[in-house]
Scaffold this active site. Structure first.
Site, PDB file in Angstrom:
ATOM      1  N   PRO A  84       0.818  -1.211   0.000  1.00 26.24           N
ATOM      2  CA  PRO A  84       0.000   0.000   0.000  1.00 26.24           C
ATOM      3  C   PRO A  84       0.850   1.259   0.000  1.00 26.24           C
ATOM      4  O   PRO A  84       1.968   1.274   0.505  1.00 26.24           O
ATOM      5  CB  PRO A  84      -0.798  -0.117   1.301  1.00 26.24           C
ATOM      6  CG  PRO A  84       0.090  -0.902   2.209  1.00 26.24           C
ATOM      7  CD  PRO A  84       0.817  -1.872   1.303  1.00 26.24           C
ATOM      8  N   ASP A  85       0.295   2.309  -0.584  1.00 26.84           N
ATOM      9  CA  ASP A  85       0.958   3.610  -0.560  1.00 26.84           C
ATOM     10  C   ASP A  85      -0.116   4.648  -0.231  1.00 26.84           C
ATOM     11  O   ASP A  85      -0.834   4.478   0.743  1.00 26.84           O
ATOM     12  CB  ASP A  85       1.671   3.870  -1.888  1.00 26.84           C
ATOM     13  CG  ASP A  85       2.852   4.841  -1.738  1.00 26.84           C
ATOM     14  OD1 ASP A  85       2.943   5.519  -0.705  1.00 26.84           O
ATOM     15  OD2 ASP A  85       3.676   4.928  -2.652  1.00 26.84           O
TER      16      ASP A  85
END
EC number: 3.1.1.17
Length: 109
Positions: A13-14
């Site tokens: 995830p970012d």
């Protein structure tokens, strides 16, 4: 509390944002996609695939917040990889999602 366990192809995830329905949108760096997660059920309910793998963030914008803007990265990629990933580092506008974002909150300094 664990909200969602990313699948192997979603990678890591970012950047993230929330839509008007309270659902979480997560940019998947090295996964080439943005996913929409229902925080109540912990299920992925939508996937937007993009033409480059290094997806870094997402946000809603446009006149009525019905457009999603998605950023990508090209840092750390060698010339051979950049030749294979010509869209790395671009910003994408995604329309037709069927959901809108919410206006940002402004705070006084």
């Amino acid at each position: 509390k664990l909200l969602y366990h990313l699948e192997e192809e979603e990678k890591m995830p970012d950047g993230m944002c929330i839509d008007a329905e309270g659902k979480l949108w997560v940019a998947c760096i090295d996964g080439g996609r943005v996913i929409r997660i229902d925080p109540e059920t912990g299920k992925r309910i939508q996937t937007v695939r993009l033409p480059t793998p290094r997806i870094t963030s997402c946000c809603f914008g446009g006149k009525d917040y019905s457009e999603m803007y998605v950023t990508s990265a090209y840092d750390g990629l060698d010339e051979a990889t950049l030749a294979k990933e010509p869209h790395a580092g671009e910003i994408f506008k995604v329309t037709g999602l069927g959901v809108k974002g919410i206006p940002q909150n402004f705070y006084a300094a």
